[in-house]
Each structure stands twice: as C-alpha cells, then as structure tokens.
Design a protein around this motif. Structure first.
Motif, PDB file in Angstrom:
ATOM      1  N   CYS A 277      47.895  42.399  41.544  1.00 56.76           N
ATOM      2  CA  CYS A 277      47.305  43.728  41.721  1.00 56.76           C
ATOM      3  C   CYS A 277      48.408  44.785  41.608  1.00 56.76           C
ATOM      4  O   CYS A 277      49.562  44.508  41.922  1.00 56.76           O
ATOM      5  CB  CYS A 277      46.643  43.844  43.097  1.00 56.76           C
ATOM      6  SG  CYS A 277      45.221  42.757  43.264  1.00 56.76           S
ATOM      7  N   CYS A 282      47.128  46.111  48.172  1.00 55.20           N
ATOM      8  CA  CYS A 282      45.777  46.244  47.623  1.00 55.20           C
ATOM      9  C   CYS A 282      44.768  45.543  48.536  1.00 55.20           C
ATOM     10  O   CYS A 282      44.984  44.408  48.964  1.00 55.20           O
ATOM     11  CB  CYS A 282      45.731  45.624  46.226  1.00 55.20           C
ATOM     12  SG  CYS A 282      44.137  45.823  45.411  1.00 55.20           S
ATOM     13  N   HIS A 284      41.773  45.032  47.524  1.00 52.55           N
ATOM     14  CA  HIS A 284      40.851  44.448  46.550  1.00 52.55           C
ATOM     15  C   HIS A 284      39.452  45.049  46.691  1.00 52.55           C
ATOM     16  O   HIS A 284      38.453  44.334  46.652  1.00 52.55           O
ATOM     17  CB  HIS A 284      40.814  42.919  46.681  1.00 52.55           C
ATOM     18  CG  HIS A 284      42.169  42.321  46.918  1.00 52.55           C
ATOM     19  ND1 HIS A 284      43.222  42.508  46.054  1.00 52.55           N
ATOM     20  CD2 HIS A 284      42.651  41.578  47.947  1.00 52.55           C
ATOM     21  CE1 HIS A 284      44.295  41.890  46.534  1.00 52.55           C
ATOM     22  NE2 HIS A 284      43.979  41.334  47.685  1.00 52.55           N
ATOM     23  N   CYS A 290      43.277  46.549  40.309  1.00 48.75           N
ATOM     24  CA  CYS A 290      43.100  45.369  41.165  1.00 48.75           C
ATOM     25  C   CYS A 290      42.749  44.153  40.298  1.00 48.75           C
ATOM     26  O   CYS A 290      41.713  44.114  39.640  1.00 48.75           O
ATOM     27  CB  CYS A 290      42.008  45.607  42.204  1.00 48.75           C
ATOM     28  SG  CYS A 290      41.651  44.117  43.160  1.00 48.75           S
ATOM     29  N   ALA A 291      43.625  43.154  40.318  1.00 45.05           N
ATOM     30  CA  ALA A 291      43.428  41.962  39.485  1.00 45.05           C
ATOM     31  C   ALA A 291      42.268  41.111  39.996  1.00 45.05           C
ATOM     32  O   ALA A 291      41.608  40.408  39.220  1.00 45.05           O
ATOM     33  CB  ALA A 291      44.713  41.138  39.459  1.00 45.05           C
ATOM     34  N   VAL A 292      42.016  41.169  41.302  1.00 44.89           N
ATOM     35  CA  VAL A 292      40.922  40.381  41.879  1.00 44.89           C
ATOM     36  C   VAL A 292      39.579  40.924  41.395  1.00 44.89           C
ATOM     37  O   VAL A 292      38.715  40.169  40.927  1.00 44.89           O
ATOM     38  CB  VAL A 292      40.994  40.386  43.424  1.00 44.89           C
ATOM     39  CG1 VAL A 292      39.749  39.759  44.028  1.00 44.89           C
ATOM     40  CG2 VAL A 292      42.247  39.653  43.902  1.00 44.89           C
TER      41      VAL A 292
HETATM   42 ZN    ZN Z   1      43.577  43.871  44.459  1.00 38.64          ZN
END
Ligand code: ZN
Ligand code: GTP
Length: 355
Positions: A277, A282, A284, A290-292
C-alpha cells in the motif's frame, strides 16, 4: 526417550543429581502428571515451585509433551520439580471470564490439524487452526479425515492447498486406511505429532489407527450428528514404528491469543499485499494507492479471506491485551503477598509484649 535431543539434555544437565531424573509428561490429571522416564512410567505430583509458578501463570503448568525434572524421595514418592524450556508449544485462549492462555501440548515437531471432510470444512476454520499451529513453532500439516465419506476428497484437498500453499494437506480415512502410511512416514520414527481440532473430527480414531490398538476411548457421535464434549484425556502415545502422537482434547472452540507470527505465516499473501500500500499506516479503507482494495476489486484476494484475516487479527490483538492485563494482575497480587509476608505479624508482636 522419544524426542530427547541435545538441547533438552543440555537444559537438564544443571539439574542432574542422584535423586533426579529427566522425563516426558504423557498426561496430566489435576496436579498429578504421568511421566515417562528412562526407567519407566511414573505418577508424579507437582513440586512446590511448579505449583507456585502454575498459580501465577497457567501457561507454566505441566502439559503433555513437556520435558521435566523428576525427584525420587526415600518414601518412593516422585515429584515433578521443574519444567525444562519448551521448544514449541500449542497455546489457545480459553473462553470465559477468567480469560487466559492454555497450553495444549509442548515440544511437538508437527501439529496435525484434524478437520473432517464431511461435513465440508470451512476454510476460515482451517485458517484459524493454521495460525494456532504456525504460532506454536512446530510444522503444521492439515489432516482431512473421514475421506471414505465423500467422493471429492482430492478436490477439497486442492482447495485447502490454495489457502495453505506451504503446508502438506493429507486426506485420510481410518476406515480405508488412506493416508495413514504417508502420515507415519512424516513422523519418521522419531518426531512427535500433535493432533489438534474441534470435537468429533476424528483425532482419537486417528491416534488409534496410528498406534494400531484401541488405546483411547472413541466416543460415539450423538444421534443428531453433533459432537459431544466428553473427552478430558490428553495423552502422548508412543508409536510402534518410533515417534509419538499426542491426542489433545476435543475443543469446542479454538481461540487465538497473541498469534502475530502465526497469522503472518498463515496469511503471507495478505501481509505482502498490505506492505505494498502507498501509506505505511494504510487502514485499507478509502486511502489512495491501497493494494488490498485493488486486489479485492480485481478478485486476486477474496473477500472471505480478507475478512477472515481481519477477524483473526482483532481476536489475536484483544487476546494479547487480556493476557497482558492478567499477567500484570498476577504480578501485583504476588508483590502484595510478598509485602504481606515480610511485614511483622501483629499477633506475634502483642504476644512478645506479653512475655
Ligand atoms: Zn491498504
Ligand atoms: N467414516 C469414518 N468415520 C470416522 C473416521 N474417523 C472418525 N470417525 C468417526 O467420527 C466420530 C468421532 O471420532 P473421534 O475419533 O471420537 O473424534 P475426536 O476428534 O477424537 O473427538 P473428541 O474425542 O471429542 O476430541 C466417531 O463416531 C468415529 O467413528 C473415518 O475415517 N471415517
């Protein structure tokens, strides 16, 4: 003695004496332990120091698999005087008001997560058991029991492997014998395997099958098919080909307690995503980059797995907080009682004056 290694021998060395010996706890019943030593099985009551430690911290109470120092007394009594440091320990949170940690077994090499194939196992439940197993320091192996009752054991095993890529997943049946040879091979003549899981999934049946004898009572399932909470045993059983299996009591629930490292291993994919992220802190939610959230949106991370991770994270954190509070309270109690002891006894003083 099964599993007696150089490290255990080294930690026993300072305790060695003519009236002392080292042994492994095979079973514990209310303050008395059955301990296997070089010269056979002993019934040992807990020594004063062990009792005091266990009262202060339940995690320090002897459990199956523990290595301990035994002392033989002139009147033939045997006491358990000291626990040697644990190499691994399977610990769960106990339910109820007095929330605390319970060590289910110690010094095991492998934790077999016993989950029946019928009814179809929930992945979230397997993730919970995996976190407990990784946290123990031992190697997890997923044992999918009652394979004879289903026709899609291989498919279910493949699904489980997807959520546990680092772990061996083994379909088993005590009826057909499927998987038993493979599991015996994993014990490899010297390792200790603990069987952990909720009630009724086949731990005792599996232990019996591995031992090849009716050593533990297998209870009948109730008519409505639901498990009954009957077992109190917790036994380390030597296997004919070497090694040992510990059949832990059927748990109704498996609560996580400060299982940080266990969760990191179980959810390595999620942790890796979260590390990507844009912001270190983060949450999320709706943060940019945000990678999630991105993985949830494109389906690389399932909502089920994400929610399972979050639930277990919360549970582990609140378990850790409760544990801290309990340890603080126990330490304070002990300090109070020490101060109480060192203070002069008022009755004694008045007696002294009367003399
Ligand atoms: Zn995230
Ligand atoms: N068909 C089939 N039934 C099994 C198998 N393994 C266990 N069972 C049955 O499942 C029920 C529960 O088995 P147990 O071995 O008592 O389960 P447990 O996990 O030890 O349960 P607790 O003693 O409560 O911890 C029993 O009725 C067993 O006969 C299997 O491989 N196939």
């Amino acid at each position: 003695m099964i599993g007696y290694d150089a490290a255990t021998a080294a930690s026993y060395a300072p305790w060695d004496a003519t009236d002392a010996s080292v042994g492994r706890v095979v079973r514990v019943d209310r303050g008395v332990a059955s301990v296997l030593a070089e010269d056979g099985l002993h019934r040992a009551s807990w020594g004063g120091a062990v009792l005091a430690r266990a009262a202060r911290d339940p995690e320090q109470a002897p459990c199956a698999g523990d290595w301990c120092v035994l002392r033989s007394w002139p009147d033939h009594r045997v006491t358990l005087e000291h626990l040697l440091p644990r190499r691994t320990s399977v610990t769960r949170a106990t339910a109820g008001k007095q929330s605390a940690a319970q060590v289910i077994c110690a010094n095991v090499d492998m934790v077999g997560l016993v989950v029946a194939l019928h009814p179809l196992p929930a992945e979230t439940k397997i993730e919970r058991l995996l976190a407990l197993a990784w946290q123990s320091g031992a190697e997890p192996v997923v044992l999918l029991t009652k394979a004879d009752l289903v026709s899609d054991a291989a498919e279910v095993a493949a699904d489980v492997r997807r959520i546990a890529p680092e772990v061996e997943v083994l379909p088993l049946s005590v009826v057909t014998g499927e998987g038993l040879e493979r599991l015996r091979a994993r014990v490899d003549g010297h390792r200790t395997l603990a069987l952990v899981g909720t009630s009724g999934h086949g731990k005792s049946s599996l232990t019996n099958a591995l031992v090849g004898a009716e050593v533990l009572r297998t209870r009948e399932i109730r008519d409505d098919g639901r498990g009954r909470h009957t077992s109190v045993r917790r036994e380390l059983v030597p296997l004919p080909g070497g090694g040992a299996v510990i059949d832990t009591p059927g748990l109704r629930s498996v609560g996580l307690l400060a299982a940080d490292s266990g969760l990191r291993r179980t959810f390595a994919d999620v942790e890796e995503l979260a590390a990507r992220c844009r912001f270190d802190d983060c949450a999320h939610g709706d943060e940019p980059g945000c990678a999630v959230v991105a993985a949830l949106a494109d389906g690389t991370l399932s909502v089920r797995r994400w929610e399972s991770w979050r639930r277990l994270q919360r549970e582990s954190a609140s378990g850790a907080a409760r544990q801290d509070a309990r340890v603080r309270a126990a330490t304070a109690r002990q300090q109070r009682s020490r101060r109480g002891r060192s203070r002069p006894d008022p009755d004694r003083r008045s007696q002294d004056r009367n003399l």
